[in-house]
Design an enzyme around this catalytic site. Structure first.
Site, PDB file in Angstrom:
ATOM      1  N   ASN A 103      29.244  31.184  33.861  1.00  0.00           N
ATOM      2  CA  ASN A 103      28.649  31.363  32.544  1.00  0.00           C
ATOM      3  C   ASN A 103      29.680  31.994  31.627  1.00  0.00           C
ATOM      4  O   ASN A 103      30.389  32.924  32.025  1.00  0.00           O
ATOM      5  CB  ASN A 103      27.411  32.273  32.643  1.00  0.00           C
ATOM      6  CG  ASN A 103      26.298  31.627  33.433  1.00  0.00           C
ATOM      7  OD1 ASN A 103      26.045  30.433  33.296  1.00  0.00           O
ATOM      8  ND2 ASN A 103      25.619  32.403  34.276  1.00  0.00           N
ATOM      9  N   HIS A 112      33.407  35.583  36.508  1.00  0.00           N
ATOM     10  CA  HIS A 112      32.906  35.382  37.875  1.00  0.00           C
ATOM     11  C   HIS A 112      32.402  33.966  38.025  1.00  0.00           C
ATOM     12  O   HIS A 112      31.852  33.385  37.090  1.00  0.00           O
ATOM     13  CB  HIS A 112      31.790  36.376  38.222  1.00  0.00           C
ATOM     14  CG  HIS A 112      30.694  36.461  37.205  1.00  0.00           C
ATOM     15  ND1 HIS A 112      30.845  37.143  36.015  1.00  0.00           N
ATOM     16  CD2 HIS A 112      29.439  35.952  37.189  1.00  0.00           C
ATOM     17  CE1 HIS A 112      29.725  37.047  35.316  1.00  0.00           C
ATOM     18  NE2 HIS A 112      28.850  36.325  36.003  1.00  0.00           N
ATOM     19  N   ASP A 115      25.476  38.105  45.543  1.00  0.00           N
ATOM     20  CA  ASP A 115      24.774  38.491  44.318  1.00  0.00           C
ATOM     21  C   ASP A 115      23.601  39.408  44.683  1.00  0.00           C
ATOM     22  O   ASP A 115      22.908  39.196  45.670  1.00  0.00           O
ATOM     23  CB  ASP A 115      24.258  37.250  43.582  1.00  0.00           C
ATOM     24  CG  ASP A 115      23.871  37.558  42.147  1.00  0.00           C
ATOM     25  OD1 ASP A 115      24.606  37.131  41.230  1.00  0.00           O
ATOM     26  OD2 ASP A 115      22.843  38.237  41.937  1.00  0.00           O
ATOM     27  N   ILE A 116      23.375  40.418  43.886  1.00  0.00           N
ATOM     28  CA  ILE A 116      22.320  41.395  44.153  1.00  0.00           C
ATOM     29  C   ILE A 116      20.922  40.781  43.996  1.00  0.00           C
ATOM     30  O   ILE A 116      19.948  41.274  44.562  1.00  0.00           O
ATOM     31  CB  ILE A 116      22.499  42.628  43.222  1.00  0.00           C
ATOM     32  CG1 ILE A 116      21.867  43.859  43.833  1.00  0.00           C
ATOM     33  CG2 ILE A 116      21.978  42.362  41.826  1.00  0.00           C
ATOM     34  CD1 ILE A 116      22.290  45.158  43.155  1.00  0.00           C
TER      35      ILE A 116
HETATM   36  P1  5GP Z   1      26.018  36.237  34.731  1.00  0.00           P
HETATM   37  O1  5GP Z   1      24.665  36.135  34.108  1.00  0.00           O
HETATM   38  O2  5GP Z   1      26.885  37.238  34.013  1.00  0.00           O
HETATM   39  O3  5GP Z   1      26.681  34.919  34.924  1.00  0.00           O
HETATM   40  O4  5GP Z   1      25.775  36.755  36.208  1.00  0.00           O
HETATM   41  C1  5GP Z   1      25.797  38.101  36.566  1.00  0.00           C
HETATM   42  C2  5GP Z   1      25.312  38.180  37.983  1.00  0.00           C
HETATM   43  O5  5GP Z   1      25.632  39.436  38.509  1.00  0.00           O
HETATM   44  C3  5GP Z   1      23.791  38.029  38.129  1.00  0.00           C
HETATM   45  O6  5GP Z   1      23.509  36.922  38.983  1.00  0.00           O
HETATM   46  C4  5GP Z   1      23.349  39.360  38.722  1.00  0.00           C
HETATM   47  O7  5GP Z   1      22.294  39.237  39.657  1.00  0.00           O
HETATM   48  C5  5GP Z   1      24.620  39.873  39.354  1.00  0.00           C
HETATM   49  N1  5GP Z   1      24.724  41.327  39.405  1.00  0.00           N
HETATM   50  C6  5GP Z   1      24.445  42.206  38.398  1.00  0.00           C
HETATM   51  N2  5GP Z   1      24.675  43.466  38.805  1.00  0.00           N
HETATM   52  C7  5GP Z   1      25.095  43.382  40.096  1.00  0.00           C
HETATM   53  C8  5GP Z   1      25.491  44.373  41.055  1.00  0.00           C
HETATM   54  O8  5GP Z   1      25.509  45.567  40.816  1.00  0.00           O
HETATM   55  N3  5GP Z   1      25.863  43.901  42.283  1.00  0.00           N
HETATM   56  C9  5GP Z   1      25.879  42.570  42.592  1.00  0.00           C
HETATM   57  N4  5GP Z   1      26.243  42.240  43.819  1.00  0.00           N
HETATM   58  N5  5GP Z   1      25.514  41.623  41.710  1.00  0.00           N
HETATM   59  C10 5GP Z   1      25.130  42.026  40.479  1.00  0.00           C
END
Ligand code: 5GP
Length: 121
Positions: free
Chosen positions: A94, A107, A33-34
């Site tokens: 989520n 994811h 995760d970034i």
């Molecule tokens: P969600 O809130 O949709 O469950 O999680 C999305 C996740 O994707 C977040 O934890 C966010 O930090 C991660 N994320 C968003 N953009 C990027 C990206 O460009 N690269 C990576 N590796 N993770 C990302």
């Protein structure tokens, strides 16, 4: 709602945006995760275009379903957080608005490397 081909994970899958890859096979891609929320914060995504777990449950093939679950275990082993290689972890998906999903490609987050804490804030 239809799948958005321009979401960030779709771009990562197409190689248009880089990622710190952990594992890849026919069914899944995993990367860090970034914005890590724990010492280890990995993401595991199916290669197919599924918006969320409900979409995946309705449309994915049995092979894709097995591939995703097995993929999570392979990533956990590789990161040494699985039950047999480490001290466990939390897998979390989520789903949509109330679930707090930001990226509309299914994811699983894998949190580990330390105690993860309360299940829900
Ligand atoms: P969600 O809130 O949709 O469950 O999680 C999305 C996740 O994707 C977040 O934890 C966010 O930090 C991660 N994320 C968003 N953009 C990027 C990206 O460009 N690269 C990576 N590796 N993770 C990302």
């Amino acid at each position: 709602m239809s799948y958005d081909n321009n979401n960030i994970f779709a771009k990562i899958l197409r190689g248009e945006i880089p990622c710190k890859k952990i594992y890849e096979d026919k069914y899944v891609l995993s990367f860090h995760d970034i914005n890590p929320q724990k010492k280890i914060h990995a993401l595991v995504i199916p290669k197919g275009n599924y918006i969320d777990l409900d979409d995946f449950s309705e449309k994915a093939s049995p092979e894709e379903m097995v591939g995703l679950i097995k993929g999570i275990n392979k990533v956990a082993k590789k990161l040494k957080i699985s039950v047999d290689t480490g001290n466990g972890y939390r897998a979390l998906a989520n789903i949509s608005e109330h679930g707090g999903q930001e990226v509309p490609h299914l994811h699983f987050h894998l949190f580990g490397g330390e105690r993860v804490g309360k299940m829900v804030e």
